[in-house]
Structure formats: C-alpha cells, structure tokens
Write a protein that holds these residues in place. Sequence first.
Motif, mmCIF file in Angstrom:
data_model
loop_
_atom_site.group_PDB
_atom_site.id
_atom_site.type_symbol
_atom_site.label_atom_id
_atom_site.label_comp_id
_atom_site.label_asym_id
_atom_site.label_seq_id
_atom_site.Cartn_x
_atom_site.Cartn_y
_atom_site.Cartn_z
ATOM 1 N N ASN A 185 0.699 -1.455 0.180
ATOM 2 C CA ASN A 185 -0.067 -0.006 -0.039
ATOM 3 C C ASN A 185 0.753 1.265 0.047
ATOM 4 O OD1 ASN A 185 -2.391 -1.614 0.048
ATOM 5 N ND2 ASN A 185 -2.383 -1.509 2.312
ATOM 6 N N THR A 186 0.408 2.194 -0.693
ATOM 7 C CA THR A 186 0.920 3.759 -0.303
ATOM 8 C C THR A 186 0.889 4.327 0.776
ATOM 9 O OG1 THR A 186 0.421 4.020 -2.843
ATOM 10 C CG2 THR A 186 0.985 5.931 -1.638
ATOM 11 N N ALA A 187 1.977 4.851 1.470
ATOM 12 C CA ALA A 187 1.981 5.444 2.766
ATOM 13 C C ALA A 187 1.201 6.741 2.832
ATOM 14 C CB ALA A 187 3.234 5.772 3.265
ATOM 15 N N ILE A 188 0.496 7.081 3.772
ATOM 16 C CA ILE A 188 -0.248 8.415 3.945
ATOM 17 C C ILE A 188 0.875 9.615 3.832
ATOM 18 C CG2 ILE A 188 -1.357 9.987 5.533
ATOM 19 C CD1 ILE A 188 -2.292 7.341 7.168
ATOM 20 N N GLN A 189 0.458 10.508 3.195
ATOM 21 C CA GLN A 189 1.254 11.684 2.828
ATOM 22 C C GLN A 189 2.169 12.166 3.860
ATOM 23 O OE1 GLN A 189 -0.578 14.916 0.695
ATOM 24 N NE2 GLN A 189 1.257 15.845 0.145
ATOM 25 N N GLY A 190 3.264 12.194 4.060
ATOM 26 C CA GLY A 190 3.915 12.713 5.112
ATOM 27 C C GLY A 190 4.441 11.898 6.291
ATOM 28 N N GLU A 191 3.789 10.498 5.844
ATOM 29 C CA GLU A 191 4.057 9.673 7.005
ATOM 30 C C GLU A 191 4.626 8.164 6.455
ATOM 31 O OE1 GLU A 191 0.769 8.813 9.530
ATOM 32 O OE2 GLU A 191 0.072 10.939 9.568
ATOM 33 N N TYR A 192 5.083 7.281 7.403
ATOM 34 C CA TYR A 192 5.858 6.177 7.048
ATOM 35 C C TYR A 192 4.828 4.989 6.641
ATOM 36 C CZ TYR A 192 10.048 8.293 8.500
ATOM 37 O OH TYR A 192 10.899 9.309 8.923
ATOM 38 N N PHE A 193 3.581 5.167 7.119
ATOM 39 C CA PHE A 193 2.795 3.908 7.056
ATOM 40 C C PHE A 193 1.350 4.179 6.444
ATOM 41 C CE2 PHE A 193 5.415 3.310 11.077
ATOM 42 C CZ PHE A 193 5.935 1.908 10.544
ATOM 43 N N CYS A 194 0.746 3.102 5.763
ATOM 44 C CA CYS A 194 -0.446 3.197 5.235
ATOM 45 C C CYS A 194 -1.787 3.322 6.323
ATOM 46 C CB CYS A 194 -0.633 2.117 4.277
ATOM 47 S SG CYS A 194 -1.097 0.570 5.230
ATOM 48 N N VAL A 195 -2.773 3.486 5.905
ATOM 49 C CA VAL A 195 -3.916 3.661 6.768
ATOM 50 C C VAL A 195 -4.136 2.250 7.637
ATOM 51 C CG1 VAL A 195 -6.390 4.061 7.127
ATOM 52 C CG2 VAL A 195 -5.228 5.125 5.188
ATOM 53 N N THR A 196 -3.926 1.192 7.137
ATOM 54 C CA THR A 196 -3.809 -0.045 7.912
ATOM 55 C C THR A 196 -3.016 -0.160 9.005
ATOM 56 O OG1 THR A 196 -4.932 -1.123 5.629
ATOM 57 C CG2 THR A 196 -4.091 -2.480 7.604
ATOM 58 N N HIS A 197 -1.792 0.223 8.582
ATOM 59 C CA HIS A 197 -0.399 0.140 9.677
ATOM 60 C C HIS A 197 -0.062 1.351 10.383
ATOM 61 C CE1 HIS A 197 0.006 -3.214 6.566
ATOM 62 N NE2 HIS A 197 0.022 -3.791 7.639
ATOM 63 N N ARG A 198 -0.889 2.197 10.642
ATOM 64 C CA ARG A 198 -0.877 3.282 11.188
ATOM 65 C C ARG A 198 -0.786 3.118 12.841
ATOM 66 N NH1 ARG A 198 -3.953 8.556 11.062
ATOM 67 N NH2 ARG A 198 -2.367 9.962 11.425
ATOM 68 N N ILE A 199 0.271 3.720 13.506
ATOM 69 C CA ILE A 199 0.497 3.384 14.649
ATOM 70 C C ILE A 199 -0.308 3.993 15.730
ATOM 71 C CG2 ILE A 199 2.262 3.409 16.683
ATOM 72 C CD1 ILE A 199 4.226 3.114 14.456
ATOM 73 N N ASP A 200 -0.499 5.492 15.572
ATOM 74 C CA ASP A 200 -1.296 6.201 16.324
ATOM 75 C C ASP A 200 -2.858 6.692 15.804
ATOM 76 O OD1 ASP A 200 0.660 6.695 18.082
ATOM 77 O OD2 ASP A 200 1.575 8.577 17.151
ATOM 78 N N PRO A 201 -3.829 6.158 16.477
ATOM 79 C CA PRO A 201 -5.283 6.458 15.775
ATOM 80 C C PRO A 201 -5.755 7.632 15.720
ATOM 81 C CG PRO A 201 -5.339 5.508 17.870
ATOM 82 C CD PRO A 201 -3.793 5.687 17.613
ATOM 83 N N MET A 202 -4.801 8.733 15.498
ATOM 84 C CA MET A 202 -4.985 10.142 15.372
ATOM 85 C C MET A 202 -5.922 10.213 14.000
ATOM 86 S SD MET A 202 -1.507 11.410 16.982
ATOM 87 C CE MET A 202 -1.507 12.795 15.951
ATOM 88 N N PRO A 203 -6.464 11.529 13.894
ATOM 89 C CA PRO A 203 -7.064 11.994 12.547
ATOM 90 C C PRO A 203 -6.160 12.396 11.896
ATOM 91 C CG PRO A 203 -7.522 13.647 14.413
ATOM 92 C CD PRO A 203 -6.964 12.351 14.946
ATOM 93 N N ILE A 204 -6.247 12.370 10.562
ATOM 94 C CA ILE A 204 -5.288 13.014 9.543
ATOM 95 C C ILE A 204 -5.377 14.521 9.341
ATOM 96 C CG2 ILE A 204 -4.299 12.861 6.953
ATOM 97 C CD1 ILE A 204 -5.210 9.760 7.322
ATOM 98 N N VAL A 205 -4.431 15.188 9.625
ATOM 99 C CA VAL A 205 -4.594 16.967 9.504
ATOM 100 C C VAL A 205 -3.955 17.074 8.334
ATOM 101 C CG1 VAL A 205 -4.421 18.741 10.621
ATOM 102 C CG2 VAL A 205 -5.363 16.755 11.877
ATOM 103 N N ILE A 206 -4.149 17.745 7.240
ATOM 104 C CA ILE A 206 -3.291 18.501 6.578
ATOM 105 C C ILE A 206 -3.444 19.898 6.684
ATOM 106 C CG2 ILE A 206 -2.963 18.762 3.862
ATOM 107 C CD1 ILE A 206 -4.105 15.895 3.535
ATOM 108 N N PHE A 207 -2.352 20.692 6.822
ATOM 109 C CA PHE A 207 -2.130 22.093 7.065
ATOM 110 C C PHE A 207 -2.206 22.777 5.521
ATOM 111 C CE2 PHE A 207 -0.964 20.290 11.091
ATOM 112 C CZ PHE A 207 -1.856 20.820 11.952
ATOM 113 N N PRO A 208 -2.737 23.886 5.727
ATOM 114 C CA PRO A 208 -2.690 24.606 4.526
ATOM 115 C C PRO A 208 -1.045 25.182 4.293
ATOM 116 C CG PRO A 208 -3.868 26.135 6.230
ATOM 117 C CD PRO A 208 -3.734 24.531 6.703
ATOM 118 N N ASP A 209 -0.685 25.436 3.209
ATOM 119 C CA ASP A 209 0.761 25.612 2.759
ATOM 120 C C ASP A 209 1.045 26.982 3.463
ATOM 121 O OD1 ASP A 209 1.102 23.411 1.282
ATOM 122 O OD2 ASP A 209 0.673 24.657 -0.667
#
Length: 75
Positions: free
Chosen positions: A29-53
Amino acid sequence: MYDTTPYQQRPLDLHQCFEYINPHTRCENTAIQGEYFCVTHRIDPMPIVIFPDGGFSIPDLTDRDSILRVASIIA
C-alpha cells in the motif's frame, strides 16, 4: 572516491508503506502523505490533518464582528 548524490528527504512524495508483512515482503500500500505507514498499519489512531501551505492566524474573538471575520477566513 564514489560519485553519489546526497540523500534528500521528500516527505510530500508518495512512498510505499514501511510495514513488513514478513521478513522478506513489505506492505504494497501507499503510505499516507508525510508519514511512514499506510492507513492499515498506522501506529497512532489520530485523525489525519493536512495544514494549508501558507497557514493563517486567527485574531482574538472579542465580539460578533470578529467571530464573523474568522468564519469568513476559515470558509
């Protein structure tokens, strides 16, 4: 001696998940943008936050007009 280019970190590129299924096979699987793991293997069950540039700052909410101003900035 060796003609190698230095390693450059590129966190916004799409990368493969870093989780190993077994000692010889990585998760495909492709990792989440800016992280090491995909949604399935994510360590922390935190919401995904993408900040504006550029980001933005919110002024103090002191009265009705300032609250409406902040609501229009967010929208």
